[in-house]
Motif scaffolding. Sequence first.
Motif, PDB file in Angstrom:
ATOM      1  N   GLY A 121      -5.864  52.945  -0.940  1.00  0.00           N
ATOM      2  CA  GLY A 121      -5.911  52.666   0.500  1.00  0.00           C
ATOM      3  C   GLY A 121      -5.384  53.806   1.357  1.00  0.00           C
ATOM      4  O   GLY A 121      -4.998  54.845   0.875  1.00  0.00           O
ATOM      5  N   VAL A 122      -5.394  53.574   2.657  1.00  0.00           N
ATOM      6  CA  VAL A 122      -5.011  54.601   3.626  1.00  0.00           C
ATOM      7  C   VAL A 122      -3.711  54.191   4.304  1.00  0.00           C
ATOM      8  O   VAL A 122      -3.531  53.047   4.667  1.00  0.00           O
ATOM      9  CB  VAL A 122      -6.123  54.736   4.701  1.00  0.00           C
ATOM     10  CG1 VAL A 122      -5.725  55.702   5.785  1.00  0.00           C
ATOM     11  CG2 VAL A 122      -7.424  55.162   4.045  1.00  0.00           C
ATOM     12  N   SER A 123      -2.779  55.131   4.450  1.00  0.00           N
ATOM     13  CA  SER A 123      -1.564  54.830   5.212  1.00  0.00           C
ATOM     14  C   SER A 123      -1.218  56.044   6.060  1.00  0.00           C
ATOM     15  O   SER A 123      -1.878  57.070   5.965  1.00  0.00           O
ATOM     16  CB  SER A 123      -0.418  54.466   4.271  1.00  0.00           C
ATOM     17  OG  SER A 123      -0.194  55.495   3.351  1.00  0.00           O
ATOM     18  N   GLN A 124      -0.185  55.948   6.868  1.00  0.00           N
ATOM     19  CA  GLN A 124       0.111  57.018   7.817  1.00  0.00           C
ATOM     20  C   GLN A 124       1.353  57.797   7.407  1.00  0.00           C
ATOM     21  O   GLN A 124       2.359  57.214   7.025  1.00  0.00           O
ATOM     22  CB  GLN A 124       0.321  56.401   9.205  1.00  0.00           C
ATOM     23  CG  GLN A 124       0.017  57.374  10.317  1.00  0.00           C
ATOM     24  CD  GLN A 124      -0.104  56.659  11.655  1.00  0.00           C
ATOM     25  OE1 GLN A 124       0.257  55.503  11.785  1.00  0.00           O
ATOM     26  NE2 GLN A 124      -0.596  57.351  12.645  1.00  0.00           N
ATOM     27  N   PHE A 125       1.253  59.118   7.475  1.00  0.00           N
ATOM     28  CA  PHE A 125       2.356  59.981   7.055  1.00  0.00           C
ATOM     29  C   PHE A 125       3.422  60.072   8.140  1.00  0.00           C
ATOM     30  O   PHE A 125       3.116  60.252   9.308  1.00  0.00           O
ATOM     31  CB  PHE A 125       1.815  61.385   6.748  1.00  0.00           C
ATOM     32  CG  PHE A 125       2.899  62.393   6.504  1.00  0.00           C
ATOM     33  CD1 PHE A 125       3.693  62.311   5.368  1.00  0.00           C
ATOM     34  CD2 PHE A 125       3.156  63.411   7.408  1.00  0.00           C
ATOM     35  CE1 PHE A 125       4.697  63.236   5.128  1.00  0.00           C
ATOM     36  CE2 PHE A 125       4.164  64.338   7.179  1.00  0.00           C
ATOM     37  CZ  PHE A 125       4.928  64.252   6.035  1.00  0.00           C
ATOM     38  N   LEU A 126       4.688  59.954   7.735  1.00  0.00           N
ATOM     39  CA  LEU A 126       5.812  60.102   8.669  1.00  0.00           C
ATOM     40  C   LEU A 126       6.632  61.309   8.248  1.00  0.00           C
ATOM     41  O   LEU A 126       7.182  61.343   7.150  1.00  0.00           O
ATOM     42  CB  LEU A 126       6.686  58.841   8.655  1.00  0.00           C
ATOM     43  CG  LEU A 126       5.968  57.551   9.085  1.00  0.00           C
ATOM     44  CD1 LEU A 126       6.835  56.334   8.810  1.00  0.00           C
ATOM     45  CD2 LEU A 126       5.593  57.603  10.561  1.00  0.00           C
ATOM     46  N   GLN A 127       6.693  62.296   9.115  1.00  0.00           N
ATOM     47  CA  GLN A 127       7.457  63.506   8.806  1.00  0.00           C
ATOM     48  C   GLN A 127       8.949  63.254   8.982  1.00  0.00           C
ATOM     49  O   GLN A 127       9.352  62.534   9.898  1.00  0.00           O
ATOM     50  CB  GLN A 127       7.025  64.637   9.758  1.00  0.00           C
ATOM     51  CG  GLN A 127       7.726  65.958   9.536  1.00  0.00           C
ATOM     52  CD  GLN A 127       7.229  66.668   8.286  1.00  0.00           C
ATOM     53  OE1 GLN A 127       7.461  66.204   7.173  1.00  0.00           O
ATOM     54  NE2 GLN A 127       6.554  67.767   8.460  1.00  0.00           N
ATOM     55  N   THR A 128       9.764  63.836   8.118  1.00  0.00           N
ATOM     56  CA  THR A 128      11.222  63.775   8.287  1.00  0.00           C
ATOM     57  C   THR A 128      11.774  65.178   8.084  1.00  0.00           C
ATOM     58  O   THR A 128      11.153  66.011   7.417  1.00  0.00           O
ATOM     59  CB  THR A 128      11.875  62.842   7.237  1.00  0.00           C
ATOM     60  OG1 THR A 128      11.592  63.370   5.928  1.00  0.00           O
ATOM     61  CG2 THR A 128      11.373  61.415   7.342  1.00  0.00           C
ATOM     62  N   SER A 129      12.962  65.419   8.639  1.00  0.00           N
ATOM     63  CA  SER A 129      13.579  66.741   8.467  1.00  0.00           C
ATOM     64  C   SER A 129      13.903  66.961   6.987  1.00  0.00           C
ATOM     65  O   SER A 129      13.834  68.074   6.481  1.00  0.00           O
ATOM     66  CB  SER A 129      14.849  66.851   9.312  1.00  0.00           C
ATOM     67  OG  SER A 129      15.749  65.816   9.002  1.00  0.00           O
ATOM     68  N   GLN A 130      14.223  65.871   6.288  1.00  0.00           N
ATOM     69  CA  GLN A 130      14.543  65.962   4.860  1.00  0.00           C
ATOM     70  C   GLN A 130      13.361  66.520   4.066  1.00  0.00           C
ATOM     71  O   GLN A 130      13.528  67.364   3.191  1.00  0.00           O
ATOM     72  CB  GLN A 130      14.934  64.563   4.342  1.00  0.00           C
ATOM     73  CG  GLN A 130      15.455  64.533   2.914  1.00  0.00           C
ATOM     74  CD  GLN A 130      16.657  65.444   2.671  1.00  0.00           C
ATOM     75  OE1 GLN A 130      17.524  65.602   3.521  1.00  0.00           O
ATOM     76  NE2 GLN A 130      16.697  66.086   1.528  1.00  0.00           N
ATOM     77  N   LYS A 131      12.159  66.037   4.403  1.00  0.00           N
ATOM     78  CA  LYS A 131      10.963  66.491   3.693  1.00  0.00           C
ATOM     79  C   LYS A 131      10.752  67.992   3.934  1.00  0.00           C
ATOM     80  O   LYS A 131      10.424  68.736   3.005  1.00  0.00           O
ATOM     81  CB  LYS A 131       9.753  65.679   4.173  1.00  0.00           C
ATOM     82  CG  LYS A 131       8.451  65.928   3.449  1.00  0.00           C
ATOM     83  CD  LYS A 131       8.479  65.626   1.969  1.00  0.00           C
ATOM     84  CE  LYS A 131       8.600  64.174   1.624  1.00  0.00           C
ATOM     85  NZ  LYS A 131       9.484  63.907   0.519  1.00  0.00           N
ATOM     86  N   ILE A 132      10.959  68.446   5.161  1.00  0.00           N
ATOM     87  CA  ILE A 132      10.785  69.876   5.457  1.00  0.00           C
ATOM     88  C   ILE A 132      11.802  70.695   4.658  1.00  0.00           C
ATOM     89  O   ILE A 132      11.474  71.717   4.072  1.00  0.00           O
ATOM     90  CB  ILE A 132      10.907  70.161   6.976  1.00  0.00           C
ATOM     91  CG1 ILE A 132       9.730  69.520   7.719  1.00  0.00           C
ATOM     92  CG2 ILE A 132      10.931  71.657   7.251  1.00  0.00           C
ATOM     93  CD1 ILE A 132       9.785  69.610   9.222  1.00  0.00           C
ATOM     94  N   ILE A 133      13.049  70.208   4.599  1.00  0.00           N
ATOM     95  CA  ILE A 133      14.098  70.911   3.843  1.00  0.00           C
ATOM     96  C   ILE A 133      13.709  70.998   2.360  1.00  0.00           C
ATOM     97  O   ILE A 133      13.877  72.039   1.735  1.00  0.00           O
ATOM     98  CB  ILE A 133      15.470  70.201   4.023  1.00  0.00           C
ATOM     99  CG1 ILE A 133      15.984  70.423   5.451  1.00  0.00           C
ATOM    100  CG2 ILE A 133      16.493  70.690   2.997  1.00  0.00           C
ATOM    101  CD1 ILE A 133      17.119  69.512   5.873  1.00  0.00           C
ATOM    102  N   GLN A 134      13.173  69.910   1.820  1.00  0.00           N
ATOM    103  CA  GLN A 134      12.775  69.895   0.407  1.00  0.00           C
ATOM    104  C   GLN A 134      11.678  70.931   0.121  1.00  0.00           C
ATOM    105  O   GLN A 134      11.638  71.529  -0.949  1.00  0.00           O
ATOM    106  CB  GLN A 134      12.280  68.504   0.011  1.00  0.00           C
ATOM    107  CG  GLN A 134      13.399  67.476  -0.104  1.00  0.00           C
ATOM    108  CD  GLN A 134      12.860  66.053  -0.180  1.00  0.00           C
ATOM    109  OE1 GLN A 134      11.697  65.775   0.113  1.00  0.00           O
ATOM    110  NE2 GLN A 134      13.716  65.130  -0.578  1.00  0.00           N
ATOM    111  N   PHE A 135      10.789  71.125   1.073  1.00  0.00           N
ATOM    112  CA  PHE A 135       9.666  72.048   0.885  1.00  0.00           C
ATOM    113  C   PHE A 135      10.030  73.497   1.217  1.00  0.00           C
ATOM    114  O   PHE A 135       9.435  74.421   0.681  1.00  0.00           O
ATOM    115  CB  PHE A 135       8.471  71.611   1.750  1.00  0.00           C
ATOM    116  CG  PHE A 135       7.535  70.649   1.062  1.00  0.00           C
ATOM    117  CD1 PHE A 135       6.209  70.973   0.867  1.00  0.00           C
ATOM    118  CD2 PHE A 135       7.980  69.407   0.630  1.00  0.00           C
ATOM    119  CE1 PHE A 135       5.328  70.084   0.240  1.00  0.00           C
ATOM    120  CE2 PHE A 135       7.115  68.507   0.005  1.00  0.00           C
ATOM    121  CZ  PHE A 135       5.790  68.845  -0.194  1.00  0.00           C
ATOM    122  N   ALA A 136      10.985  73.685   2.132  1.00  0.00           N
ATOM    123  CA  ALA A 136      11.314  75.042   2.604  1.00  0.00           C
ATOM    124  C   ALA A 136      12.052  75.832   1.529  1.00  0.00           C
ATOM    125  O   ALA A 136      12.761  75.270   0.702  1.00  0.00           O
ATOM    126  CB  ALA A 136      12.166  74.947   3.859  1.00  0.00           C
TER     127      ALA A 136
END
Length: 402
Positions: free
Chosen positions: A200-215
């Motif tokens: 199914g389809v759902s909506q992505f919610l950005q968080t600062s934590q996710k950016i930190i994990q990727f950076a």
Amino acid sequence: MIRNGHHATSEPREEADCTKPGSSACSPEKRKRVVRLWCDGCYDMVHYGHSNQLRQAKAMGDYLIVGVHTDAEISKHKGPPVFTQEERYKMVRAIKWVDEIVEGAPYVTTLETLDKYNCDFCVHGDDITLTVDGKDTYEEVKRAGRYRECKRTQGVSTTDLVGRMLLMTKAHHSNIDNPDYQQHTDNFGKGPKGHSPWTGVSQFLQTSQKIIQFASGKEPQPGDTIIYVAGAFDLFHIGHVDFLEMVYKQAERPYVIVGLHFDQEVNRYKGKNYPIMNIHERTLSVLACRYVSEVVIGAPYAVGKDLLDHFKVDLVCHGKTEVLPDKDGVDPYAEPKKRGVFRAIDSGNNLTTDDIVQRIIENRLQFEARNQKKEAKEMAVIEAMKKREQKQQGEAPAQTAH
């Protein structure tokens, strides 16, 4: 270092013998055994959800090997992929958490494969992967206790991205309730008996934590060449990877900064329903690339004096795509050109986001059929799991009654 094919045997596998008195093998460095992990998949239309799965997997050990299936294997079990195996191999190689890839990995993960590549265990997302005859592809490694699970990234799936492309409306960034979009998701991710939570389809919610994990979190060091590139980098694809790899090769010690334009800006110069991925999604997609050190979220369209001075930019690169003038009719690269730091880069790959959208539209019917088939298999598994649970619950009171 990423290599193709078999792993090198130089990684230590055995734990050091610390039983001998005064043994130098007791040092913490010697004692640490390298934990090798295995992930596998189609990695068709690689997006930040795939990257996030590989990031989580890498965090469970030290050395990550990713097996990528061939076009023939995928066609047999799921239907034809959008990208060729060569394109998919290159995309996975570019993800910074991947240490090695295995081309043409088998669709069903066996203990034989884990042993062949000297892997301790296999990691997969918390969805289910089924063979053409509806069997769990990880059954064998699960039974042997050599399976680990990581969280699936909410809000992104290949199904959802394909839907955004097919719609070609600007509404998809803000309006998930759009009736056309709902109709698409019904066609795409719906079998005869309701929705599967995995397709199914759902909506992505950005968080600062996710950016930190990727950076990367790394600052430029003295002696680094700071290279700036800018654009939409929408639906991050093999054309972008080839370009960024070429940019990375422009210096001995490159520090590549990617400026990402806000959605409105991208829509101004691209039109239609672009960008297909919003600024948050594009940020993670670019950060996952091994050639990128830093991302500017919402970079100005014109690469001006302030930006160049702020980041102490040594070189500004742009690919072969057309450069449209800024709102006031000025060349956005006028300042770097004046300074003599502008360089046009030809990556040898002409693939654009438009081309990918075209591939999807041409294969639309195949995709809809493929997804309905996939969802029907998933729904059958869910039903079987429910029945098993009910049976177990029914047996439990009967046992306690004795």
